[in-house]
Motif scaffolding. Structure first.
Motif, PDB file in Angstrom:
ATOM      1  N   PRO A  44       4.599  -5.882   5.320  1.00 14.06           N
ATOM      2  CA  PRO A  44       3.322  -6.713   5.278  1.00 14.06           C
ATOM      3  C   PRO A  44       2.448  -6.603   3.923  1.00 14.06           C
ATOM      4  N   LEU A  45       3.083  -5.549   2.858  1.00 13.06           N
ATOM      5  CA  LEU A  45       2.174  -5.214   1.964  1.00 13.06           C
ATOM      6  C   LEU A  45       3.205  -5.658   0.548  1.00 13.06           C
ATOM      7  N   LEU A  60      -4.141   2.626   0.164  1.00 12.09           N
ATOM      8  CA  LEU A  60      -4.288   2.493   1.500  1.00 12.09           C
ATOM      9  C   LEU A  60      -3.503   3.426   2.508  1.00 12.09           C
ATOM     10  N   VAL A  61      -4.043   3.122   3.850  1.00 12.39           N
ATOM     11  CA  VAL A  61      -3.237   4.144   4.744  1.00 12.39           C
ATOM     12  C   VAL A  61      -3.511   3.241   6.115  1.00 12.39           C
ATOM     13  N   GLY A  88       1.845   5.387   7.330  1.00 16.07           N
ATOM     14  CA  GLY A  88       2.221   5.038   5.982  1.00 16.07           C
ATOM     15  C   GLY A  88       1.022   5.125   5.207  1.00 16.07           C
ATOM     16  N   ASN A  89       1.267   5.667   3.751  1.00 17.19           N
ATOM     17  CA  ASN A  89       0.294   5.580   2.967  1.00 17.19           C
ATOM     18  C   ASN A  89       0.579   5.007   1.548  1.00 17.19           C
ATOM     19  N   TRP A  90      -0.151   4.222   0.793  1.00 14.36           N
ATOM     20  CA  TRP A  90       0.357   3.507  -0.365  1.00 14.36           C
ATOM     21  C   TRP A  90      -0.590   3.833  -1.550  1.00 14.36           C
ATOM     22  N   ASN A 233       4.538   1.651  -7.718  1.00 15.13           N
ATOM     23  CA  ASN A 233       3.890   1.997  -6.453  1.00 15.13           C
ATOM     24  C   ASN A 233       4.409   3.030  -5.655  1.00 15.13           C
ATOM     25  N   VAL A 234       3.935   3.413  -4.700  1.00 14.26           N
ATOM     26  CA  VAL A 234       4.445   4.667  -3.815  1.00 14.26           C
ATOM     27  C   VAL A 234       3.973   4.159  -2.402  1.00 14.26           C
TER      28      VAL A 234
END
Length: 588
Positions: A44-45, A60-61, A88-90, A233-234
């Motif tokens: 979704p990201l 984000l998480v 997940g974290n981003w 990005n991560v």
């Protein structure tokens, strides 16, 4: 540590490091035509990984609901399931490899803030490099420093090729190398394993993957890496079920608190419990519950086909363990008790938005259809029909064909199934953002008319009508909606006239960015099962006095004025499921 504590610790850990918690999106993808369900937390990201700004910032998480069915035949082993929760974290153009790896290690091993796992049982893999990107020595060196600092001894870093340590969302979109973390479940593996020893332990599921840090800095188009993204990005991911298994010291995910209460119910209510069959029943019913609560209904294609297959497969596995017929939803039955138990397990997660009675109703109707299918299929089975034809034409499961002594060439069946699924995926590829096949002018006009149609149905037929699906091509629009009756000819004519009147009025179509709470307060139409960010796009169609006749959460695109749409015409109205109607309409 139970699963709720794991969820809580994960979110708090990354919140303390500047991440904003965002809600799980629906299992049904809003803007990805390549898959039927969200299969990873990052799906979704994707727009934000590609550079679009996220309303909640660049850290984000969340814990995302996911479904994967490509490994359905593996379900029932130690680690495979069809529904899972991806923690997940981003980082969206913010931190990169060093912080991501450091925090992953800290959360896994910290007793105070994290999971308290033994670092001496941790192993990692890194990307070996190929023509698209170099060997990831940077990640390996970060790991070496972490292990050295924490006195983690022995060789435990292994370089693997792209099919193991390269992640992408599909043939188009962001991609990059990753570093994966594995944990020794046995506590008996020696330090300093060779690559061959490590691969053997992995194959035997003595070590299992528990975390993955993906470094998305490349872009792929039509299956080929074409260059680097605008930002680094991560994207990290960790399956809750495997983490729970690891933390709780269990041999498999079905012994964790996420499944064990349900497994006990199954054991207590069947005549001859079989471990793998019991696991499949538990998994398939859990997945079905989440699919239904996100608006999926059983059908013969797309998402509904997957749901139907899961429900019928669960029914057959129960049939194998239970002598005689049983009503799967009678009070006290296995299915009834399992659904009750899963509602209890997930009551704090806000994942289950439909009531138990609604889910019971969907499964009960499917059970009745399956009984008719079995009756018809058994008649055809007596002719020795091809098992694939029995399955695709009559819904007769291949497992039952084998059980009844029919000849099944499983390789031939799987080959035909693969071709069948490719055709289904090709058909479903018509889905685009908001249900659009493309962004051509004709399609966009129909998209705008689609908003008018929903407003017209609410104005003429029933103010409580809600959309439950859409598909829009250049030729026509299609809308599925909640309605308790077949529309009369008079109702259809009035809806047509209402829409055409709004087209003739030459009304403006306006997009406004609003805080989520405000958009909800003003009653904007929302997509069922979707979780939205704090800032959302709402499309308004307003009359000459500025009063909205339509207001919907939507990603667009739309025409700027209704005047350009043409004449709206309903072609067909029909039932697609219990309480769900479908309209097909055109602009001429």
């Amino acid at each position: 540590m139970d699963s709720n504590e794991i969820r809580s610790r994960f979110l708090k850990f990354f919140e303390a490091r500047g991440h904003k918690t965002i809600p799980s999106a629906s299992l049904v993808p809003e803007n990805d035509p390549s898959v039927l369900f969200n299969t990873a937390g990052m799906q979704p990201l994707v727009p934000y990984l590609m550079g679009q700004k996220h309303g909640d910032g660049n850290r984000l998480v969340n814990i995302q609901k996911c479904v994967r069915t490509q490994d359905i035949d593996e379900v029932g082993d130690k680690t495979h399931d069809t529904f899972f929760e991806m923690m997940g974290n981003w980082s969206l153009g913010d931190y990169f490899k060093e912080d991501a790896i450091k925090w992953s290690y800290e959360f896994l091993t910290s007793k105070e803030e994290g999971l308290g796992l033994d670092p001496q049982r941790l192993y990692v893999t890194c990307f070996a490099g190929d023509e698209n990107a170099p060997k990831d020595e940077e990640s390996a060196n970060i790991w070496r420093e972490i292990f050295k600092k924490n006195n983690v001894i022995g060789e435990r870093i292994y370089f693997r090729p792209a099919d193991k340590n390269w992640w992408s969302v599909g043939d188009d979109g962001p991609c990059g190398s990753d570093t994966e973390m594995f944990y020794d479940l046995t506590g008996q593996l020696k330090d300093g394993m060779t690559l061959e020893e490590y691969l053997k332990a992995d194959d035997e599921q003595r070590v299992v993957e528990i975390w993955n840090d993906v470094f998305m800095e490349y872009e792929k188009k039509e299956g080929k890496v074409i260059g680097k993204l605008k930002q680094k990005n991560v994207d990290t991911g960790s399956g809750l079920e495997r983490i729970a298994m690891t933390v709780q010291g269990k041999d498999n995910i079905f012994e964790t608190d996420l499944f064990s209460p349900v497994m006990e119910i199954i054991k207590s209510q069947v005549d001859k419990f079989e471990d793998r069959s019991g696991r499949i029943v538990a998994d398939h019913i859990r997945t079905s519950i989440f699919m239904i609560t996100d608006g999926v209904l059983p059908s013969n294609n797309g998402r509904g086909y997957i749901l139907r297959r899961l429900l019928r497969r669960a029914k057959l596995k129960m049939r194998n363990m239970h002598e005689g017929e049983f009503n799967i939803l009678s009070e006290g039955s296995v299915f009834y008790e399992i659904i009750q138990k899963f509602f209890e397990i997930y009551k704090t997660t806000e994942y289950l938005e439909k009531s138990e009675s609604e889910i019971f109703e969907v499964i009960k109707n499917e059970e009745l259809k399956f009984r008719k299918t079995l009756e018809q299929g058994l008649k055809e089975f007596e002719r020795g029909e091809d098992p694939f034809t029995l399955f695709t034409t009559y819904g007769f499961p291949v497992e039952l064909t084998k059980e009844l002594g029919g000849k099944v060439n499983i390789e031939d069946f799987n080959k035909k199934m693969e071709e069948h699924q490719k055709l289904s995926q090709t058909a479903s590829a018509g889905m685009f953002k908001g249900g659009l096949a493309n962004h051509n002018e004709k399609t966009i006009k129909l998209h705008t008319a689609h908003h008018l149609l929903l407003a017209g149905l609410q104005a003429i037929v029933d103010k409580n009508i809600k959309q439950r699906g859409s598909n829009i091509t250049e030729e026509r629009l299609r809308m599925d909606f909640l309605c308790d009756h077949k529309l009369t000819d008079e109702e259809k004519k009035k809806v047509e006239d209402w829409v055409n009147d709004k087209i003739k009025q030459k009304l403006e179509v306006i997009c406004r960015e609003l805080p989520l709470h405000l958009a909800e307060k003003i009653g904007a139409e929302m997509e069922f099962g979707t979780k939205y960010p704090d800032i959302v796009s709402v499309y308004f169609i307003e009359d000459k006095d500025g009063n909205p006749i339509s207001k919907e959460f939507c990603g667009g695109p739309h025409m700027m004025n209704t005047a350009v749409l043409g004449i709206f015409k309903i072609q067909k109205e029909e039932a697609v499921a219990q309480g769900i109607r479908r309209i097909k309409a055109v602009l001429v």
